[in-house]
Scaffold this motif. Structure first.
Motif, PDB file in Angstrom:
ATOM      1  N   UNK A  84       0.831  -1.190  -0.038  1.00 27.43           N
ATOM      2  CA  UNK A  84       0.076  -0.077  -0.073  1.00 27.43           C
ATOM      3  C   UNK A  84       0.748   1.165  -0.053  1.00 27.43           C
ATOM      4  N   UNK A  85       2.122   1.105   0.542  1.00 26.74           N
ATOM      5  CA  UNK A  85       2.837   2.340   0.640  1.00 26.74           C
ATOM      6  C   UNK A  85       3.085   2.972  -0.936  1.00 26.74           C
ATOM      7  N   UNK A  86       3.153   2.243  -1.780  1.00 28.47           N
ATOM      8  CA  UNK A  86       3.344   2.840  -3.443  1.00 28.47           C
ATOM      9  C   UNK A  86       1.889   3.654  -3.710  1.00 28.47           C
ATOM     10  N   UNK A  87       0.977   3.415  -3.031  1.00 24.93           N
ATOM     11  CA  UNK A  87      -0.237   3.938  -3.559  1.00 24.93           C
ATOM     12  C   UNK A  87      -0.578   5.337  -3.132  1.00 24.93           C
ATOM     13  N   UNK A  88       0.342   5.982  -2.103  1.00 21.90           N
ATOM     14  CA  UNK A  88       0.047   7.359  -1.562  1.00 21.90           C
ATOM     15  C   UNK A  88       0.558   8.364  -2.304  1.00 21.90           C
ATOM     16  N   UNK A  89      -0.182   9.650  -2.398  1.00 25.90           N
ATOM     17  CA  UNK A  89       0.328  10.662  -3.153  1.00 25.90           C
ATOM     18  C   UNK A  89       1.864  11.060  -2.749  1.00 25.90           C
ATOM     19  N   UNK A  90       2.138  10.813  -1.379  1.00 21.57           N
ATOM     20  CA  UNK A  90       3.409  11.357  -0.792  1.00 21.57           C
ATOM     21  C   UNK A  90       4.341  10.137  -0.809  1.00 21.57           C
ATOM     22  N   UNK A 134      12.478   6.188  10.937  1.00 24.32           N
ATOM     23  CA  UNK A 134      11.071   5.622  10.806  1.00 24.32           C
ATOM     24  C   UNK A 134      10.340   6.595   9.945  1.00 24.32           C
ATOM     25  N   UNK A 135       9.348   6.148   8.992  1.00 28.20           N
ATOM     26  CA  UNK A 135       8.727   6.840   8.354  1.00 28.20           C
ATOM     27  C   UNK A 135       7.020   6.252   8.451  1.00 28.20           C
ATOM     28  N   UNK A 136       6.443   7.455   8.368  1.00 26.28           N
ATOM     29  CA  UNK A 136       4.921   6.813   8.421  1.00 26.28           C
ATOM     30  C   UNK A 136       4.093   7.812   7.664  1.00 26.28           C
ATOM     31  N   UNK A 137       2.912   7.346   7.113  1.00 28.21           N
ATOM     32  CA  UNK A 137       1.964   8.325   6.243  1.00 28.21           C
ATOM     33  C   UNK A 137       1.039   8.544   7.590  1.00 28.21           C
ATOM     34  N   UNK A 149      -6.606   2.549   9.616  1.00 27.32           N
ATOM     35  CA  UNK A 149      -5.662   1.974   9.643  1.00 27.32           C
ATOM     36  C   UNK A 149      -4.425   2.645   9.361  1.00 27.32           C
ATOM     37  N   UNK A 150      -4.676   4.057   9.380  1.00 28.54           N
ATOM     38  CA  UNK A 150      -3.485   5.186   9.240  1.00 28.54           C
ATOM     39  C   UNK A 150      -3.663   5.984  10.333  1.00 28.54           C
ATOM     40  N   UNK A 151      -2.410   6.159  10.789  1.00 29.44           N
ATOM     41  CA  UNK A 151      -2.109   6.852  12.137  1.00 29.44           C
ATOM     42  C   UNK A 151      -2.329   8.457  12.100  1.00 29.44           C
ATOM     43  N   UNK A 152      -3.048   9.009  12.898  1.00 28.81           N
ATOM     44  CA  UNK A 152      -3.141  10.340  12.741  1.00 28.81           C
ATOM     45  C   UNK A 152      -1.944  11.397  12.598  1.00 28.81           C
ATOM     46  N   UNK A 153      -2.177  12.131  11.831  1.00 36.14           N
ATOM     47  CA  UNK A 153      -0.706  13.062  11.573  1.00 36.14           C
ATOM     48  C   UNK A 153      -0.437  13.746  12.846  1.00 36.14           C
ATOM     49  N   UNK A 165       7.321  15.308   3.748  1.00 36.14           N
ATOM     50  CA  UNK A 165       6.601  15.689   2.413  1.00 36.14           C
ATOM     51  C   UNK A 165       5.012  16.040   2.660  1.00 36.14           C
ATOM     52  N   UNK A 166       4.672  17.204   2.868  1.00 35.38           N
ATOM     53  CA  UNK A 166       3.162  17.687   3.225  1.00 35.38           C
ATOM     54  C   UNK A 166       2.304  17.267   2.050  1.00 35.38           C
ATOM     55  N   UNK A 167       1.026  16.900   2.428  1.00 32.39           N
ATOM     56  CA  UNK A 167      -0.138  16.954   1.732  1.00 32.39           C
ATOM     57  C   UNK A 167      -1.654  17.210   2.537  1.00 32.39           C
ATOM     58  N   UNK A 168      -2.452  17.759   1.941  1.00 30.47           N
ATOM     59  CA  UNK A 168      -3.767  18.034   2.722  1.00 30.47           C
ATOM     60  C   UNK A 168      -4.375  16.794   3.457  1.00 30.47           C
ATOM     61  N   UNK A 169      -4.125  15.758   3.115  1.00 28.73           N
ATOM     62  CA  UNK A 169      -4.793  14.416   3.718  1.00 28.73           C
ATOM     63  C   UNK A 169      -3.724  13.532   4.204  1.00 28.73           C
ATOM     64  N   UNK A 170      -2.782  13.128   3.178  1.00 26.63           N
ATOM     65  CA  UNK A 170      -1.900  12.096   3.643  1.00 26.63           C
ATOM     66  C   UNK A 170      -0.477  12.547   3.526  1.00 26.63           C
TER      67      UNK A 170
END
Length: 210
Positions: A84-90, A134-137, A149-153, A165-170
Motif C-alpha cells: 500500500x505504501x506505493x499508492x500514497x500521493x506522498x 522511521x517513516x509513516x504516512x 488503519x492510518x495513524x493520525x498525523x 512531504x506535506x499533503x492536505x490529507x496524507x
C-alpha cells in the motif's frame, strides 16, 4: 498499572483487536485488499503477511499489555514489504527508513501515553538493528468515530516525527533514529563535561578556634 510490551508472533496474533487482526490496508495492494474483503479471509491474509515478514526480515510488530490486558499494537516493516505504501500521493518512503504502518490504542486505554510507549519501543528495536529512521504516512483530520488503519498525523507530530512531504490529507513524516554509537558518544561527552566541572581540593582545611 503495569505495562508490558512484547513482539508480535503467530502465537499472539489473537491478542490483537478485531480491527488490527483483520486490517489488511497496508499488507495488500488496493485491488487485492478489496478482493480479500469481499471474497477472502482478511484475518488469514494478515497472518500470512506477518509470517512472511517475520521469516524474511524479523520482528515487525509490538503488542502492549496493561495489567495483562492487550491494550494496543503497532506494526512496521521495510517499504518493499508494504504494497500500500506505493499508492500514497506522498510516496515513496525514503530508502534508509522502515515504514511504521498501523498503530492502535484501544479507546478505553487512550490518554495514558501508550501510543508514545509503542513508538519508543519500535525506535529502540530499529536503532539496535541499525536502521536510520522511521517513516509513516499520517492522516489529517481523521474521523474519531471510525477505526482507521492510518495513524493520525497530529499524533505522529506529538511523538517527534517531522513532516518530510506535506499533503492536505496524507502527509509523510519521519523520525530520525540515533545510532547506538551516537548514544555512546553523547553519554561520554556528558560525563566529560561533568568531570570537568568538578574541582577537587587537596588543601588542608584551616580551622579557627572558637
Amino acid at each position: 498499572m503495569s505495562r508490558r510490551v512484547v513482539g508480535v508472533t503467530l502465537d499472539n496474533l489473537e491478542h490483537l483487536s478485531k480491527h488490527s487482526r483483520t486490517c489488511v490496508f497496508w499488507e495488500l495492494a488496493p485491488h487485492l485488499k478489496e478482493q480479500a474483503e469481499e471474497f477472502g479471509d482478511t484475518e488469514f491474509e494478515k497472518e500470512a503477511w506477518v509470517s512472511s515478514v517475520l521469516l524474511e526480515w524479523g520482528s515487525c510488530g509490538r503488542i502492549i499489555y496493561c495489567d495483562g490486558i492487550p491494550a494496543g499494537s503497532v506494526f512496521y516493516a521495510p517499504p518493499a514489504a508494504v504494497p500500500r505504501s506505493l499508492a500514497f500521493p506522498t510516496s515513496p518512503v525514503s530508502p534508509d527508513a522502515v515504514l511504521m504502518t498501523g498503530l492502535e490504542v484501544l479507546p478505553e486505554f487512550r490518554g495514558g501515553g501508550l501510543g508514545r510507549v509503542l513508538v519508543q519501543t519500535v525506535a529502540k528495536d530499529l536503532t539496535r538493528r541499525g536502521v536510520k529512521a522511521i517513516e509513516a504516512f499520517g492522516e489529517n483530520q481523521p474521523d474519531p468515530d471510525k477505526p482507521s488503519c492510518v495513524t493520525p498525523a497530529d499524533f505522529l507530530l506529538q511523538v517527534g516525527f517531522k513532516t518530510v512531504r506535506p499533503h492536505p490529507r496524507w502527509p509523510r513524516l519521519r523520525l530520525e533514529l540515533r545510532s547506538a554509537s551516537s548514544w555512546k558518544e553523547d553519554v561520554e561527552a556528558a560525563l566529560e563535561r561533568l568531570l570537568n566541572s568538578v574541582t577537587v581540593s587537596t588543601a588542608e582545611p584551616s580551622f579557627r578556634p572558637a
